[in-house]
Design a protein around this motif. Sequence first.
Motif, PDB file in Angstrom:
ATOM      1  N   MET A 286      12.715  40.895   6.740  1.00 16.48           N
ATOM      2  CA  MET A 286      12.318  39.626   6.113  1.00 16.48           C
ATOM      3  C   MET A 286      12.692  39.567   4.632  1.00 16.48           C
ATOM      4  N   ALA A 287      12.540  40.686   3.906  1.00 17.48           N
ATOM      5  CA  ALA A 287      12.887  40.677   2.493  1.00 17.48           C
ATOM      6  C   ALA A 287      14.395  40.590   2.306  1.00 17.48           C
ATOM      7  N   SER A 288      15.149  41.218   3.200  1.00 19.13           N
ATOM      8  CA  SER A 288      16.610  41.182   3.080  1.00 19.13           C
ATOM      9  C   SER A 288      17.136  39.765   3.265  1.00 19.13           C
ATOM     10  N   ILE A 289      16.549  39.014   4.187  1.00 15.06           N
ATOM     11  CA  ILE A 289      16.951  37.619   4.391  1.00 15.06           C
ATOM     12  C   ILE A 289      16.672  36.815   3.123  1.00 15.06           C
ATOM     13  N   SER A 290      15.528  37.035   2.523  1.00 17.58           N
ATOM     14  CA  SER A 290      15.156  36.323   1.298  1.00 17.58           C
ATOM     15  C   SER A 290      16.102  36.651   0.156  1.00 17.58           C
ATOM     16  N   TYR A 291      16.419  37.938  -0.009  1.00 22.63           N
ATOM     17  CA  TYR A 291      17.378  38.324  -1.045  1.00 22.63           C
ATOM     18  C   TYR A 291      18.743  37.703  -0.756  1.00 22.63           C
ATOM     19  N   GLY A 292      19.094  37.633   0.525  1.00 27.78           N
ATOM     20  CA  GLY A 292      20.368  37.034   0.897  1.00 27.78           C
ATOM     21  C   GLY A 292      20.466  35.578   0.476  1.00 27.78           C
ATOM     22  N   TYR A 293      19.420  34.795   0.769  1.00 23.86           N
ATOM     23  CA  TYR A 293      19.410  33.392   0.357  1.00 23.86           C
ATOM     24  C   TYR A 293      19.479  33.269  -1.164  1.00 23.86           C
ATOM     25  N   ALA A 294      18.752  34.131  -1.857  1.00 22.06           N
ATOM     26  CA  ALA A 294      18.752  34.097  -3.321  1.00 22.06           C
ATOM     27  C   ALA A 294      20.141  34.406  -3.875  1.00 22.06           C
ATOM     28  N   VAL A 295      20.810  35.391  -3.282  1.00 25.20           N
ATOM     29  CA  VAL A 295      22.135  35.779  -3.749  1.00 25.20           C
ATOM     30  C   VAL A 295      23.157  34.671  -3.485  1.00 25.20           C
ATOM     31  N   VAL A 296      23.096  34.037  -2.320  1.00 25.24           N
ATOM     32  CA  VAL A 296      24.010  32.928  -2.029  1.00 25.24           C
ATOM     33  C   VAL A 296      23.874  31.827  -3.084  1.00 25.24           C
ATOM     34  N   THR A 297      22.637  31.434  -3.359  1.00 22.90           N
ATOM     35  CA  THR A 297      22.397  30.382  -4.353  1.00 22.90           C
ATOM     36  C   THR A 297      22.850  30.820  -5.745  1.00 22.90           C
ATOM     37  N   TYR A 298      22.478  32.027  -6.124  1.00 22.49           N
ATOM     38  CA  TYR A 298      22.827  32.547  -7.448  1.00 22.49           C
ATOM     39  C   TYR A 298      24.346  32.610  -7.630  1.00 22.49           C
ATOM     40  N   VAL A 299      25.030  33.219  -6.675  1.00 24.26           N
ATOM     41  CA  VAL A 299      26.485  33.370  -6.780  1.00 24.26           C
ATOM     42  C   VAL A 299      27.173  32.003  -6.709  1.00 24.26           C
ATOM     43  N   GLY A 300      26.705  31.140  -5.797  1.00 25.16           N
ATOM     44  CA  GLY A 300      27.309  29.817  -5.665  1.00 25.16           C
ATOM     45  C   GLY A 300      27.205  29.005  -6.947  1.00 25.16           C
ATOM     46  N   GLN A 301      26.025  29.000  -7.553  1.00 24.11           N
ATOM     47  CA  GLN A 301      25.838  28.239  -8.800  1.00 24.11           C
ATOM     48  C   GLN A 301      26.680  28.825  -9.934  1.00 24.11           C
ATOM     49  N   LEU A 373      20.872  47.918   6.277  1.00 21.07           N
ATOM     50  CA  LEU A 373      20.736  46.502   6.596  1.00 21.07           C
ATOM     51  C   LEU A 373      20.560  45.663   5.330  1.00 21.07           C
ATOM     52  N   TYR A 374      19.817  46.197   4.369  1.00 24.25           N
ATOM     53  CA  TYR A 374      19.566  45.450   3.136  1.00 24.25           C
ATOM     54  C   TYR A 374      20.842  45.301   2.299  1.00 24.25           C
ATOM     55  N   PHE A 375      21.651  46.345   2.240  1.00 21.44           N
ATOM     56  CA  PHE A 375      22.938  46.232   1.549  1.00 21.44           C
ATOM     57  C   PHE A 375      23.846  45.236   2.263  1.00 21.44           C
ATOM     58  N   LEU A 376      23.804  45.248   3.586  1.00 20.79           N
ATOM     59  CA  LEU A 376      24.598  44.305   4.380  1.00 20.79           C
ATOM     60  C   LEU A 376      24.295  42.868   3.955  1.00 20.79           C
ATOM     61  N   TYR A 377      23.026  42.531   3.850  1.00 21.67           N
ATOM     62  CA  TYR A 377      22.635  41.170   3.495  1.00 21.67           C
ATOM     63  C   TYR A 377      23.069  40.805   2.078  1.00 21.67           C
ATOM     64  N   VAL A 378      22.923  41.721   1.137  1.00 21.69           N
ATOM     65  CA  VAL A 378      23.277  41.431  -0.248  1.00 21.69           C
ATOM     66  C   VAL A 378      24.765  41.123  -0.375  1.00 21.69           C
ATOM     67  N   TYR A 379      25.615  41.983   0.183  1.00 20.75           N
ATOM     68  CA  TYR A 379      27.060  41.812   0.003  1.00 20.75           C
ATOM     69  C   TYR A 379      27.618  40.692   0.875  1.00 20.75           C
ATOM     70  N   GLY A 429      28.766  49.630  10.223  1.00 20.13           N
ATOM     71  CA  GLY A 429      30.145  49.140  10.240  1.00 20.13           C
ATOM     72  C   GLY A 429      30.313  47.881   9.414  1.00 20.13           C
ATOM     73  N   ALA A 430      29.396  46.936   9.581  1.00 22.21           N
ATOM     74  CA  ALA A 430      29.483  45.672   8.850  1.00 22.21           C
ATOM     75  C   ALA A 430      29.257  45.870   7.353  1.00 22.21           C
ATOM     76  N   ALA A 431      28.281  46.687   6.988  1.00 20.96           N
ATOM     77  CA  ALA A 431      27.971  46.907   5.566  1.00 20.96           C
ATOM     78  C   ALA A 431      29.147  47.537   4.833  1.00 20.96           C
ATOM     79  N   THR A 432      29.851  48.442   5.487  1.00 21.19           N
ATOM     80  CA  THR A 432      31.015  49.082   4.878  1.00 21.19           C
ATOM     81  C   THR A 432      32.104  48.059   4.574  1.00 21.19           C
ATOM     82  N   LEU A 433      32.400  47.205   5.535  1.00 27.10           N
ATOM     83  CA  LEU A 433      33.418  46.171   5.344  1.00 27.10           C
ATOM     84  C   LEU A 433      33.007  45.186   4.242  1.00 27.10           C
ATOM     85  N   LEU A 434      31.761  44.739   4.266  1.00 27.41           N
ATOM     86  CA  LEU A 434      31.298  43.715   3.335  1.00 27.41           C
ATOM     87  C   LEU A 434      31.268  44.212   1.892  1.00 27.41           C
TER      88      LEU A 434
END
Length: 451
Positions: A286-301, A373-379, A429-434
Amino acid sequence: MSAKVRDMTVGTPGKLILLFALPLMLGNVCQQLYTMVDTMVVGQVVGVHALAALGAVEWIMWLVLGISQGITQGFSILIAQYYGAKNREGLKKAAAHSYMLTALIAVIVLVVSQAGANWLLEFLNTPEDVIGMSLGYVRIVFCGIPVIAAYNMCASTLRAIGNSRTPLIAMIIAAGINVALDLLFVAGFSWGVGGAALATVIAQTFSAVYCFLVLRKIDEVQVKKGDFGPEEGLNGRLLKLGAPIVFQNVIIAVGGLVVQYVVNGYGFLFVAGFTATNKLYGILEMASISYGYAVVTYVGQNLGANKPARIRKGVKASAGIAFVTSAVISLIMLALGRNILSLFVSGDPQQTEQVLDIAYHYLFMMSCFLWVLYFLYVYRSALQGLGDTLIPMISGIVEFIMRVGVSLLLPKLIGQNGIFYAEIMAWSGAATLLSTSYFWRMRKLEKKEIS
Protein backbone atom coordinates in the motif's frame (compact mmCIF):
# COMPACT_ATOMS: atom_id res chain seq x y z
CA MET A 1 -4.17 28.98 -6.77
CA SER A 2 -6.78 26.74 -5.16
CA ALA A 3 -5.88 25.36 -1.75
CA LYS A 4 -6.96 21.98 -3.04
CA VAL A 5 -3.94 21.63 -5.36
CA ARG A 6 -0.16 21.52 -4.80
CA ASP A 7 2.67 22.84 -6.98
CA MET A 8 5.51 20.29 -6.64
CA THR A 9 7.99 22.27 -8.73
CA VAL A 10 9.10 24.26 -5.67
CA GLY A 11 10.03 23.19 -2.14
CA THR A 12 12.00 20.31 -0.60
CA PRO A 13 11.50 17.23 -2.84
CA GLY A 14 11.53 14.54 -0.15
CA LYS A 15 9.17 16.47 2.08
CA LEU A 16 6.79 17.22 -0.79
CA ILE A 17 6.67 13.60 -1.90
CA LEU A 18 6.17 12.28 1.63
CA LEU A 19 3.42 14.80 2.44
CA PHE A 20 1.71 14.02 -0.85
CA ALA A 21 1.99 10.27 -0.30
CA LEU A 22 0.75 10.18 3.30
CA PRO A 23 -2.92 10.92 2.51
CA LEU A 24 -2.75 8.40 -0.34
CA MET A 25 -1.28 5.88 2.07
CA LEU A 26 -4.07 6.44 4.57
CA GLY A 27 -6.54 6.11 1.71
CA ASN A 28 -4.96 2.80 0.73
CA VAL A 29 -5.20 1.67 4.35
CA CYS A 30 -8.93 2.34 4.20
CA GLN A 31 -9.23 0.58 0.84
CA GLN A 32 -7.32 -2.43 2.14
CA LEU A 33 -9.42 -2.34 5.29
CA TYR A 34 -12.64 -2.88 3.45
CA THR A 35 -11.03 -5.48 1.17
CA MET A 36 -9.80 -7.33 4.23
CA VAL A 37 -13.15 -6.99 5.99
CA ASP A 38 -14.78 -8.61 2.94
CA THR A 39 -12.41 -11.54 3.36
CA MET A 40 -12.62 -11.72 7.14
CA VAL A 41 -16.41 -11.63 7.26
CA VAL A 42 -16.72 -14.16 4.43
CA GLY A 43 -14.01 -16.43 5.87
CA GLN A 44 -15.37 -16.32 9.41
CA VAL A 45 -19.11 -16.35 8.64
CA VAL A 46 -19.34 -18.45 5.47
CA GLY A 47 -16.22 -20.62 5.81
CA VAL A 48 -13.04 -21.81 4.09
CA HIS A 49 -14.80 -22.69 0.82
CA ALA A 50 -16.02 -19.10 0.50
CA LEU A 51 -12.51 -17.82 1.25
CA ALA A 52 -11.19 -20.01 -1.56
CA ALA A 53 -13.94 -18.67 -3.85
CA LEU A 54 -12.67 -15.11 -3.34
CA GLY A 55 -9.10 -16.24 -3.95
CA ALA A 56 -10.03 -17.95 -7.20
CA VAL A 57 -11.06 -14.60 -8.71
CA GLU A 58 -8.19 -12.50 -7.33
CA TRP A 59 -6.26 -12.20 -10.60
CA ILE A 60 -9.40 -11.99 -12.74
CA MET A 61 -10.37 -8.92 -10.73
CA TRP A 62 -6.87 -7.53 -11.12
CA LEU A 63 -7.06 -8.07 -14.88
CA VAL A 64 -10.37 -6.28 -15.40
CA LEU A 65 -10.00 -3.47 -12.86
CA GLY A 66 -6.36 -2.94 -13.84
CA ILE A 67 -7.53 -1.73 -17.25
CA SER A 68 -9.46 1.13 -15.68
CA GLN A 69 -6.66 1.98 -13.28
CA GLY A 70 -4.01 1.83 -16.00
CA ILE A 71 -5.76 3.97 -18.59
CA THR A 72 -6.65 6.71 -16.11
CA GLN A 73 -3.14 6.71 -14.65
CA GLY A 74 -1.77 7.19 -18.15
CA PHE A 75 -4.15 10.07 -18.87
CA SER A 76 -3.12 11.79 -15.63
CA ILE A 77 0.51 11.98 -16.78
CA LEU A 78 -0.38 14.53 -19.47
CA ILE A 79 -2.59 16.41 -17.01
CA ALA A 80 0.32 16.65 -14.53
CA GLN A 81 2.68 17.85 -17.25
CA TYR A 82 0.26 20.57 -18.39
CA TYR A 83 -0.23 21.62 -14.79
CA GLY A 84 3.52 21.87 -14.19
CA ALA A 85 3.91 23.90 -17.40
CA LYS A 86 1.10 26.25 -16.25
CA ASN A 87 -0.79 25.48 -19.50
CA ARG A 88 -4.35 25.90 -18.20
CA GLU A 89 -6.06 25.60 -21.60
CA GLY A 90 -4.24 22.37 -22.42
CA LEU A 91 -4.93 21.07 -18.91
CA LYS A 92 -8.71 21.50 -19.23
CA LYS A 93 -8.85 19.96 -22.70
CA ALA A 94 -6.73 17.00 -21.58
CA ALA A 95 -9.05 16.45 -18.61
CA ALA A 96 -12.21 16.67 -20.75
CA HIS A 97 -10.96 14.21 -23.36
CA SER A 98 -9.72 11.89 -20.61
CA TYR A 99 -13.26 11.76 -19.21
CA MET A 100 -14.73 10.87 -22.60
CA LEU A 101 -12.21 8.14 -23.34
CA THR A 102 -12.57 6.66 -19.85
CA ALA A 103 -16.36 6.41 -20.22
CA LEU A 104 -16.06 4.67 -23.59
CA ILE A 105 -13.47 2.18 -22.36
CA ALA A 106 -15.50 1.43 -19.21
CA VAL A 107 -18.53 0.39 -21.28
CA ILE A 108 -16.41 -1.90 -23.47
CA VAL A 109 -14.72 -3.51 -20.46
CA LEU A 110 -18.09 -4.03 -18.73
CA VAL A 111 -19.55 -5.91 -21.72
CA VAL A 112 -16.46 -8.05 -22.37
CA SER A 113 -15.91 -8.95 -18.69
CA GLN A 114 -19.48 -10.08 -18.14
CA ALA A 115 -19.44 -12.13 -21.32
CA GLY A 116 -16.17 -13.89 -20.50
CA ALA A 117 -16.37 -14.39 -16.72
CA ASN A 118 -17.73 -17.94 -16.68
CA TRP A 119 -15.45 -19.15 -19.47
CA LEU A 120 -12.37 -17.72 -17.74
CA LEU A 121 -13.17 -19.39 -14.41
CA GLU A 122 -13.58 -22.74 -16.14
CA PHE A 123 -10.41 -22.23 -18.15
CA LEU A 124 -8.47 -21.55 -14.94
CA ASN A 125 -9.43 -24.94 -13.54
CA THR A 126 -11.34 -23.34 -10.66
CA PRO A 127 -12.31 -26.06 -8.13
CA GLU A 128 -15.89 -27.27 -8.69
CA ASP A 129 -16.83 -26.73 -5.05
CA VAL A 130 -16.16 -22.96 -5.27
CA ILE A 131 -16.72 -21.96 -8.91
CA GLY A 132 -20.38 -21.05 -8.40
CA MET A 133 -19.60 -18.64 -5.58
CA SER A 134 -16.68 -17.19 -7.53
CA LEU A 135 -18.84 -16.47 -10.57
CA GLY A 136 -21.56 -14.80 -8.49
CA TYR A 137 -18.98 -12.57 -6.83
CA VAL A 138 -17.30 -11.32 -10.02
CA ARG A 139 -20.57 -10.73 -11.87
CA ILE A 140 -21.72 -8.32 -9.17
CA VAL A 141 -18.36 -6.56 -8.88
CA PHE A 142 -18.10 -6.19 -12.66
CA CYS A 143 -21.45 -4.39 -12.69
CA GLY A 144 -19.60 -1.64 -10.85
CA ILE A 145 -16.92 -1.17 -13.55
CA PRO A 146 -18.31 2.22 -14.72
CA VAL A 147 -18.30 3.45 -11.13
CA ILE A 148 -14.74 2.22 -10.57
CA ALA A 149 -13.61 3.90 -13.80
CA ALA A 150 -15.24 7.17 -12.73
CA TYR A 151 -13.49 7.06 -9.35
CA ASN A 152 -10.12 6.22 -10.92
CA MET A 153 -10.38 9.08 -13.42
CA CYS A 154 -11.47 11.65 -10.84
CA ALA A 155 -8.84 10.51 -8.33
CA SER A 156 -6.09 10.46 -10.99
CA THR A 157 -6.95 13.99 -12.07
CA LEU A 158 -6.89 15.20 -8.47
CA ARG A 159 -3.52 13.57 -7.83
CA ALA A 160 -2.09 15.03 -11.05
CA ILE A 161 -2.75 18.57 -9.80
CA GLY A 162 -1.36 17.83 -6.34
CA ASN A 163 -4.53 16.93 -4.44
CA SER A 164 -4.07 13.70 -2.50
CA ARG A 165 -6.43 14.67 0.34
CA THR A 166 -9.72 14.15 -1.50
CA PRO A 167 -8.99 10.52 -2.55
CA LEU A 168 -8.15 9.88 1.13
CA ILE A 169 -11.50 11.20 2.33
CA ALA A 170 -13.24 9.23 -0.42
CA MET A 171 -11.60 6.01 0.74
CA ILE A 172 -12.49 6.71 4.38
CA ILE A 173 -16.12 7.13 3.35
CA ALA A 174 -15.99 3.97 1.23
CA ALA A 175 -14.34 1.94 4.00
CA GLY A 176 -16.97 2.90 6.57
CA ILE A 177 -19.84 2.11 4.21
CA ASN A 178 -18.30 -1.17 3.10
CA VAL A 179 -17.64 -2.45 6.62
CA ALA A 180 -21.19 -1.63 7.72
CA LEU A 181 -22.75 -3.24 4.63
CA ASP A 182 -20.52 -6.32 4.89
CA LEU A 183 -21.78 -6.98 8.39
CA LEU A 184 -25.36 -6.32 7.29
CA PHE A 185 -25.38 -8.27 4.01
CA VAL A 186 -23.11 -11.21 4.90
CA ALA A 187 -23.49 -11.66 8.65
CA GLY A 188 -26.99 -10.19 8.97
CA PHE A 189 -28.83 -11.19 5.76
CA SER A 190 -26.64 -14.29 5.04
CA TRP A 191 -26.11 -13.27 1.40
CA GLY A 192 -22.66 -14.89 1.29
CA VAL A 193 -20.00 -13.75 -1.18
CA GLY A 194 -22.64 -11.95 -3.23
CA GLY A 195 -23.38 -9.70 -0.28
CA ALA A 196 -19.68 -8.86 0.07
CA ALA A 197 -19.51 -7.97 -3.63
CA LEU A 198 -22.61 -5.76 -3.43
CA ALA A 199 -21.21 -3.96 -0.39
CA THR A 200 -18.01 -3.20 -2.32
CA VAL A 201 -19.85 -1.77 -5.34
CA ILE A 202 -22.06 0.49 -3.21
CA ALA A 203 -19.05 1.75 -1.25
CA GLN A 204 -17.12 2.52 -4.45
CA THR A 205 -20.09 4.45 -5.80
CA PHE A 206 -20.00 6.82 -2.84
CA SER A 207 -16.22 7.37 -3.24
CA ALA A 208 -16.64 8.18 -6.96
CA VAL A 209 -19.44 10.67 -6.30
CA TYR A 210 -17.44 12.44 -3.60
CA CYS A 211 -14.34 12.86 -5.80
CA PHE A 212 -16.48 14.13 -8.68
CA LEU A 213 -18.17 16.76 -6.51
CA VAL A 214 -14.82 18.06 -5.24
CA LEU A 215 -13.31 18.09 -8.73
CA ARG A 216 -16.12 20.30 -10.00
CA LYS A 217 -15.13 23.02 -7.50
CA ILE A 218 -11.47 23.28 -8.53
CA ASP A 219 -10.87 26.15 -10.96
CA GLU A 220 -7.84 24.59 -12.66
CA VAL A 221 -9.87 21.66 -14.01
CA GLN A 222 -13.32 23.14 -14.44
CA VAL A 223 -14.06 21.95 -17.96
CA LYS A 224 -16.63 23.52 -20.27
CA LYS A 225 -18.52 22.25 -23.29
CA GLY A 226 -15.89 23.63 -25.66
CA ASP A 227 -13.15 21.59 -23.97
CA PHE A 228 -14.83 18.39 -25.19
CA GLY A 229 -14.60 19.50 -28.82
CA PRO A 230 -12.18 17.93 -31.33
CA GLU A 231 -8.51 18.69 -30.67
CA GLU A 232 -6.04 17.40 -33.21
CA GLY A 233 -3.74 14.74 -31.78
CA LEU A 234 -4.96 15.01 -28.18
CA ASN A 235 -6.78 11.69 -27.97
CA GLY A 236 -3.81 10.03 -29.60
CA ARG A 237 -1.41 11.52 -27.04
CA LEU A 238 -3.61 10.39 -24.17
CA LEU A 239 -3.96 6.86 -25.53
CA LYS A 240 -0.23 6.70 -26.24
CA LEU A 241 0.36 7.31 -22.54
CA GLY A 242 -2.47 5.15 -21.24
CA ALA A 243 -2.38 2.12 -23.54
CA PRO A 244 1.10 0.89 -22.52
CA ILE A 245 0.12 1.04 -18.83
CA VAL A 246 -3.04 -0.93 -19.61
CA PHE A 247 -0.98 -3.49 -21.52
CA GLN A 248 1.47 -3.62 -18.62
CA ASN A 249 -1.36 -4.31 -16.15
CA VAL A 250 -2.98 -6.87 -18.44
CA ILE A 251 0.21 -8.81 -19.07
CA ILE A 252 0.98 -8.84 -15.33
CA ALA A 253 -2.54 -10.08 -14.66
CA VAL A 254 -2.26 -12.81 -17.29
CA GLY A 255 0.90 -14.00 -15.56
CA GLY A 256 -1.05 -13.98 -12.30
CA LEU A 257 -3.80 -16.03 -13.90
CA VAL A 258 -1.23 -18.68 -14.81
CA VAL A 259 -0.14 -18.72 -11.17
CA GLN A 260 -3.79 -19.02 -10.13
CA TYR A 261 -4.23 -21.94 -12.53
CA VAL A 262 -1.32 -23.77 -10.90
CA VAL A 263 -2.56 -22.93 -7.37
CA ASN A 264 -6.09 -24.12 -8.19
CA GLY A 265 -4.66 -27.52 -9.00
CA TYR A 266 -3.49 -27.98 -5.41
CA GLY A 267 -7.02 -28.00 -3.97
CA PHE A 268 -9.17 -25.58 -2.03
CA LEU A 269 -7.06 -25.61 1.17
CA PHE A 270 -3.99 -24.40 -0.70
CA VAL A 271 -6.15 -21.86 -2.54
CA ALA A 272 -7.51 -20.63 0.79
CA GLY A 273 -4.01 -20.22 2.27
CA PHE A 274 -2.77 -18.48 -0.85
CA THR A 275 -5.82 -16.19 -0.72
CA ALA A 276 -5.28 -15.24 2.92
CA THR A 277 -1.77 -13.99 2.16
CA ASN A 278 -2.85 -12.27 -1.03
CA LYS A 279 -5.33 -10.27 1.03
CA LEU A 280 -2.36 -9.02 3.04
CA TYR A 281 -0.51 -8.27 -0.19
CA GLY A 282 -2.46 -5.04 -0.32
CA ILE A 283 -1.11 -4.08 3.11
CA LEU A 284 2.42 -4.98 2.04
CA GLU A 285 2.35 -2.81 -1.08
CA MET A 286 0.00 0.00 0.00
CA ALA A 287 2.81 2.46 0.78
CA SER A 288 4.62 1.64 -2.46
CA ILE A 289 1.49 2.47 -4.49
CA SER A 290 1.21 5.79 -2.67
CA TYR A 291 4.86 6.64 -3.29
CA GLY A 292 4.34 5.66 -6.91
CA TYR A 293 1.47 8.11 -7.37
CA ALA A 294 3.48 10.82 -5.63
CA VAL A 295 6.50 10.22 -7.86
CA VAL A 296 4.41 10.29 -11.06
CA THR A 297 2.91 13.65 -10.08
CA TYR A 298 6.23 15.07 -8.87
CA VAL A 299 8.20 14.01 -11.94
CA GLY A 300 5.41 14.99 -14.35
CA GLN A 301 5.09 18.50 -12.92
CA ASN A 302 8.85 19.04 -12.83
CA LEU A 303 9.28 17.75 -16.36
CA GLY A 304 6.65 20.28 -17.46
CA ALA A 305 8.63 22.94 -15.59
CA ASN A 306 11.89 21.71 -17.22
CA LYS A 307 13.73 20.91 -13.97
CA PRO A 308 15.65 17.62 -14.55
CA ALA A 309 18.07 18.11 -11.62
CA ARG A 310 15.09 18.46 -9.31
CA ILE A 311 13.58 15.27 -10.74
CA ARG A 312 16.71 13.27 -9.93
CA LYS A 313 16.84 14.65 -6.40
CA GLY A 314 13.20 13.81 -5.75
CA VAL A 315 13.42 10.26 -7.08
CA LYS A 316 16.54 9.59 -4.98
CA ALA A 317 14.71 10.81 -1.88
CA SER A 318 11.71 8.64 -2.79
CA ALA A 319 13.87 5.51 -3.10
CA GLY A 320 15.30 6.11 0.39
CA ILE A 321 11.89 6.69 1.93
CA ALA A 322 10.52 3.60 0.16
CA PHE A 323 13.33 1.37 1.44
CA VAL A 324 12.84 2.41 5.06
CA THR A 325 9.07 1.97 4.80
CA SER A 326 9.38 -1.52 3.30
CA ALA A 327 11.75 -2.58 6.07
CA VAL A 328 9.32 -1.46 8.78
CA ILE A 329 6.36 -3.23 7.16
CA SER A 330 8.42 -6.41 6.67
CA LEU A 331 9.43 -6.56 10.34
CA ILE A 332 5.82 -6.11 11.45
CA MET A 333 4.63 -8.90 9.16
CA LEU A 334 7.38 -11.28 10.22
CA ALA A 335 6.49 -10.73 13.87
CA LEU A 336 2.69 -10.61 13.70
CA GLY A 337 1.82 -12.13 10.33
CA ARG A 338 0.50 -15.48 11.53
CA ASN A 339 -1.78 -13.82 14.07
CA ILE A 340 -3.15 -11.49 11.41
CA LEU A 341 -3.68 -14.35 8.95
CA SER A 342 -5.70 -16.26 11.55
CA LEU A 343 -8.37 -13.54 11.30
CA PHE A 344 -9.24 -14.78 7.80
CA VAL A 345 -9.68 -18.45 8.62
CA SER A 346 -12.22 -20.46 10.61
CA GLY A 347 -13.64 -23.96 10.56
CA ASP A 348 -12.16 -27.38 11.18
CA PRO A 349 -9.02 -26.94 13.39
CA GLN A 350 -6.89 -29.28 11.29
CA GLN A 351 -7.85 -27.55 8.04
CA THR A 352 -7.33 -24.15 9.64
CA GLU A 353 -3.82 -25.09 10.73
CA GLN A 354 -2.95 -26.30 7.23
CA VAL A 355 -4.23 -23.09 5.67
CA LEU A 356 -2.25 -20.95 8.13
CA ASP A 357 0.98 -22.88 7.49
CA ILE A 358 0.63 -22.31 3.75
CA ALA A 359 -0.29 -18.65 4.18
CA TYR A 360 2.52 -17.74 6.59
CA HIS A 361 5.18 -19.47 4.49
CA TYR A 362 4.15 -17.32 1.53
CA LEU A 363 3.94 -14.16 3.65
CA PHE A 364 7.39 -14.77 5.16
CA MET A 365 9.02 -14.97 1.75
CA MET A 366 7.31 -11.87 0.38
CA SER A 367 8.21 -9.87 3.48
CA CYS A 368 11.91 -10.68 3.11
CA PHE A 369 11.99 -9.28 -0.43
CA LEU A 370 9.49 -6.45 -0.05
CA TRP A 371 12.13 -3.77 -0.64
CA VAL A 372 12.44 -4.97 -4.25
CA LEU A 373 8.75 -4.27 -4.86
CA TYR A 374 9.12 -0.77 -3.41
CA PHE A 375 12.03 0.08 -5.71
CA LEU A 376 9.99 -1.27 -8.62
CA TYR A 377 7.19 1.20 -7.91
CA VAL A 378 9.50 4.19 -7.48
CA TYR A 379 11.41 3.72 -10.74
CA ARG A 380 8.40 2.65 -12.78
CA SER A 381 6.51 5.74 -11.63
CA ALA A 382 9.50 7.98 -12.33
CA LEU A 383 9.64 6.72 -15.92
CA GLN A 384 5.89 7.22 -16.33
CA GLY A 385 6.17 10.76 -15.00
CA LEU A 386 8.85 11.38 -17.62
CA GLY A 387 6.30 10.36 -20.23
CA ASP A 388 7.93 6.98 -20.88
CA THR A 389 5.25 4.31 -20.61
CA LEU A 390 7.02 1.94 -23.03
CA ILE A 391 9.71 0.68 -20.63
CA PRO A 392 7.18 0.15 -17.82
CA MET A 393 5.13 -1.83 -20.34
CA ILE A 394 8.16 -3.96 -21.19
CA SER A 395 8.73 -4.44 -17.46
CA GLY A 396 5.26 -5.96 -17.35
CA ILE A 397 6.37 -8.46 -19.99
CA VAL A 398 9.44 -9.24 -17.87
CA GLU A 399 7.17 -9.82 -14.87
CA PHE A 400 5.01 -12.11 -16.99
CA ILE A 401 7.98 -14.18 -18.17
CA MET A 402 9.44 -14.52 -14.68
CA ARG A 403 6.11 -15.19 -12.97
CA VAL A 404 4.94 -17.78 -15.49
CA GLY A 405 8.32 -19.45 -15.88
CA VAL A 406 8.83 -19.90 -12.15
CA SER A 407 5.24 -21.00 -11.47
CA LEU A 408 5.33 -23.66 -14.17
CA LEU A 409 8.85 -24.98 -13.62
CA LEU A 410 9.90 -24.58 -9.98
CA PRO A 411 7.00 -26.54 -8.38
CA LYS A 412 8.08 -29.53 -10.50
CA LEU A 413 11.54 -29.34 -8.96
CA ILE A 414 10.87 -28.54 -5.29
CA GLY A 415 7.13 -29.17 -4.86
CA GLN A 416 4.12 -26.89 -4.51
CA ASN A 417 5.96 -24.37 -2.34
CA GLY A 418 7.93 -23.42 -5.45
CA ILE A 419 4.95 -21.32 -6.49
CA PHE A 420 5.82 -18.85 -3.73
CA TYR A 421 8.96 -17.76 -5.60
CA ALA A 422 7.02 -16.61 -8.68
CA GLU A 423 6.09 -13.22 -7.26
CA ILE A 424 9.56 -12.46 -5.89
CA MET A 425 11.28 -13.30 -9.18
CA ALA A 426 8.75 -11.20 -11.10
CA TRP A 427 9.52 -8.19 -8.88
CA SER A 428 13.28 -8.69 -9.25
CA GLY A 429 13.28 -8.90 -13.03
CA ALA A 430 11.08 -5.84 -13.48
CA ALA A 431 12.90 -3.73 -10.86
CA THR A 432 16.25 -4.38 -12.54
CA LEU A 433 14.98 -3.23 -15.93
CA LEU A 434 13.16 -0.18 -14.54
CA SER A 435 15.99 1.17 -12.38
CA THR A 436 18.54 0.76 -15.19
CA SER A 437 16.23 2.46 -17.69
CA TYR A 438 15.49 5.34 -15.34
CA PHE A 439 19.17 6.23 -14.83
CA TRP A 440 19.81 5.98 -18.58
CA ARG A 441 16.82 8.20 -19.32
CA MET A 442 17.91 10.81 -16.77
CA ARG A 443 21.45 11.00 -18.19
CA LYS A 444 19.95 11.53 -21.62
CA LEU A 445 17.61 14.25 -20.31
CA GLU A 446 20.37 16.09 -18.48
CA LYS A 447 22.71 15.99 -21.49
CA LYS A 448 19.92 17.44 -23.62
CA GLU A 449 19.51 20.32 -21.14
CA ILE A 450 23.27 21.08 -21.16
CA SER A 451 23.46 21.08 -24.94
